[in-house]
Design a protein around this motif. Structure first.
Motif, mmCIF file in Angstrom:
data_model
loop_
_atom_site.group_PDB
_atom_site.id
_atom_site.type_symbol
_atom_site.label_atom_id
_atom_site.label_comp_id
_atom_site.label_asym_id
_atom_site.label_seq_id
_atom_site.Cartn_x
_atom_site.Cartn_y
_atom_site.Cartn_z
ATOM 1 N N LYS A 40 0.830 -1.137 -0.047
ATOM 2 C CA LYS A 40 0.159 0.032 0.105
ATOM 3 C C LYS A 40 0.895 1.287 -0.112
ATOM 4 O O LYS A 40 1.797 1.139 0.692
ATOM 5 N N GLY A 46 -3.128 0.831 -3.733
ATOM 6 C CA GLY A 46 -2.656 -0.606 -3.683
ATOM 7 C C GLY A 46 -1.796 -0.416 -4.974
ATOM 8 O O GLY A 46 -1.934 -0.030 -6.127
ATOM 9 N N MET A 88 -6.755 -6.478 -2.997
ATOM 10 C CA MET A 88 -6.861 -4.898 -2.914
ATOM 11 C C MET A 88 -8.289 -4.422 -3.061
ATOM 12 O O MET A 88 -8.876 -3.514 -2.504
#
Length: 112
Positions: free
Chosen positions: A13, A21, A49
Motif C-alpha cells: 500500500k 494499492g 486490494m
C-alpha cells in the motif's frame, strides 16, 4: 490476503494515507513475461486490494526496463494452439477488467 508473500509480484500500500494499492510485476529476468504463476498471483493481489476498504485505487506497474513482455513464450513452446487457446492459457487476465476500483497502469519500458 493480508501479508501474502508473492514470487512474481511486489504488493504494497502506498501514499500518505496508505490508500493506494501498488502491484508491481517482478520477473526482471523474463522482462515480466506473463506466466501462469504470475497471473495467478495477480488475480490474488487484485482480489485482496478490491476487498480492502482502505484501498481506493490500484496502480499496476512493471520495472524501468519492461512493463510486461507479453505471454511467456517458454510456457507456450511445447503446447499446441488448441492447448493454449482452449486450455485457458493466461486465463483470468480479464480479472483486471472486472475489478470495481480504478486501476491505473503505470507503463514504462517494453509493453507487449
Amino acid at each position: 490476503r493480508a501479508g501474502a508473500t508473492f514470487q512474481y509480484l511486489v504488493v504494497q500500500k502506498a501514499g500518505a494515507q496508505k490508500n493506494v494499492g501498488l502491484i508491481q510485476l517482478n520477473r526482471p529476468q523474463a522482462l515480466n513475461a506473463l506466466c501462469e504463476g504470475l497471473m495467478a498471483e495477480l488475480r490474488q493481489a487484485l482480489d485482496a486490494m478490491e476487498s480492502d476498504p482502505a484501498v481506493g485505487a490500484i496502480v499496476l506497474t512493471g520495472s524501468q526496463k519492461a512493463f510486461a513482455a507479453g505471454a511467456d513464450i517458454k510456457e507456450m513452446q511445447n503446447k499446441s494452439f488448441q492447448e493454449c487457446y482452449g486450455g485457458g492459457f493466461l486465463g483470468g487476465w480479464d480479472k483486471v477488467s472486472v475489478v470495481r476500483k480504478p486501476i491505473i497502469a503505470a507503463v514504462n519500458g517494453y509493453a507487449v
